[in-house]
Design an enzyme around this catalytic site. Structure first.
Site, short mmCIF file in Angstrom:
data_model
loop_
_atom_site.label_atom_id
_atom_site.label_comp_id
_atom_site.label_asym_id
_atom_site.label_seq_id
_atom_site.Cartn_x
_atom_site.Cartn_y
_atom_site.Cartn_z
N ASN A 9 -4.85 28.95 0.27
CA ASN A 9 -3.44 29.20 0.58
C ASN A 9 -3.16 28.60 1.95
O ASN A 9 -3.53 29.18 2.97
CB ASN A 9 -3.20 30.73 0.58
N LYS A 11 -0.43 28.30 3.49
CA LYS A 11 0.71 28.94 4.18
C LYS A 11 1.61 27.85 4.77
O LYS A 11 1.73 26.77 4.18
CB LYS A 11 0.22 29.91 5.25
N HIS A 96 2.11 37.75 -2.40
CA HIS A 96 1.25 37.74 -1.21
C HIS A 96 1.76 38.78 -0.22
O HIS A 96 2.97 39.02 -0.12
CB HIS A 96 1.27 36.34 -0.58
N GLU A 98 2.23 38.70 2.84
CA GLU A 98 3.25 38.19 3.78
C GLU A 98 4.62 38.14 3.12
O GLU A 98 5.64 38.41 3.77
CB GLU A 98 2.83 36.80 4.31
N GLU A 168 -6.36 41.53 -1.89
CA GLU A 168 -6.35 41.13 -0.49
C GLU A 168 -5.96 42.32 0.38
O GLU A 168 -4.75 42.60 0.56
CB GLU A 168 -5.32 40.01 -0.27
N GLY A 174 -6.20 37.25 7.90
CA GLY A 174 -5.97 36.55 9.16
C GLY A 174 -6.42 37.31 10.39
O GLY A 174 -6.07 36.97 11.51
N SER A 214 -9.96 36.95 5.31
CA SER A 214 -10.95 36.42 6.25
C SER A 214 -12.25 35.98 5.57
O SER A 214 -13.34 36.22 6.08
CB SER A 214 -11.23 37.44 7.36
C1 PEP Z 1 -4.47 34.85 2.73
O1 PEP Z 1 -3.49 34.67 3.44
O2 PEP Z 1 -4.33 34.89 1.50
C2 PEP Z 1 -5.76 35.01 3.38
C3 PEP Z 1 -6.72 35.52 2.68
O3 PEP Z 1 -5.87 34.59 4.70
P1 PEP Z 1 -7.21 34.57 5.61
O4 PEP Z 1 -8.30 33.97 4.79
O5 PEP Z 1 -6.85 33.75 6.78
O6 PEP Z 1 -7.49 36.00 5.97
#
Ligand code: PEP
Length: 252
Positions: A9, A11, A96, A98, A168, A174, A214
């Protein structure tokens, strides 16, 4: 019976020339990996058509990061499922955290998006996850149950077979804080059991459930090797070809 799937992703990162460079590096690098893991990249909308052209004759698949739930019309600034399909997308990330937190997307909106994506022959990567507060106050499982039940409302078992669920935990996205493999496995098992109750055992066993939050080259293998974890949804570490390829390799 389930194949691992690793999706990146991007973003709101990478302009056109940066995207072309990253896609070329991923495409070249993946040829040297002998893996069964399926790889998907989800760049920003403006890059999708170029990405589709670059990915022709490659086994890297293309996805978008969002879409509107209506077919077409007066929705200034929005993009439809059929538009994504027409430029070569096979997948779309929906729900997601976000989108839920910053753009106020509700379970009902995400359900409409899941249904519209399926109608347009796009496969949703349907994201769910609890906040730190929900984990700590003991409501994690009920929050996930509501997200999944409402997000999948009126979706048939046949349609479910085209959906990937991404677990997630919001507190791990993040932040550099990853769920331990045991913590993640416990939730993935819970989600699979929930799907068995909502649909059938067979549907649950076939469902791909990615972990996201992460995921990095140094923790991917241990997470993905858990029995109910079928790959990863990767944010930060998918923005460099090397780390993304390492995670794909960890999927086996
Ligand atoms: C995400 O935004 O779907 C995500 C998993 O981000 P990160 O790997 O940076 O935590």
């Amino acid at each position: 019976m389930r194949n691992n799937v690793v999706a990146g992703n991007w973003k709101m990162n990478k302009n056109l020339s940066e995207a072309v460079a990253l896609i070329s590096d991923i495409k070249n690098g993946i040829n040297n990996l002998e893996v069964k893991t399926e790889a998907i990249i989800c760049p920003p909308f403006v890059v999708l058509e170029t990405a589709a052209t670059l990915l022709k004759e490659s086994n890297v698949k293309l996805g978008a990061q969002n879409m509107h739930f209506e077919e077409s019309g007066a929705f200034t600034g929005e993009v439809s499922a059929s538009m994504l399909k027409s430029v070569g997308c096979e997948y779309v990330i929906l729900g997601h955290s976000e989108r839920r937190a910053i753009f106020n997307e509700t379970n009902d909106v995400i359900n409409k998006k899941n249904k519209q994506a399926l109608k347009s022959d796009l496969k949703p990567i349907f994201c769910v996850g609890e906040t730190l507060e929900e984990r700590e106050n003991g409501t994690m499982k009920s929050v996930l149950e509501v997200q999944i039940t409402e997000g999948l409302a009126n979706i048939t078992e046949d349609e479910l077979s085209k959906i990937i669920v991404a677990y997630e935990p919001v507190w791990a996205i993040g932040t550099g804080k990853t769920a331990t493999p045991d913590q993640a496995q416990e939730v993935h098992y819970f989600i699979r059991s929930l799907i068995a109750n909502l649909y059938t055992q067979n549907a649950a066993e076939k469902l791909i459930i990615q972990y996201g939050g992460s995921v990095k080259p140094n923790n991917a293998a241990e997470l993905i090797s858990q029995p109910d974890i079928d790959g990863a949804l990767v944010g930060g570490a998918c923005l460099q070809a090397d780390s993304f390829l390492e995670i794909i390799k960890a999927g086996g």
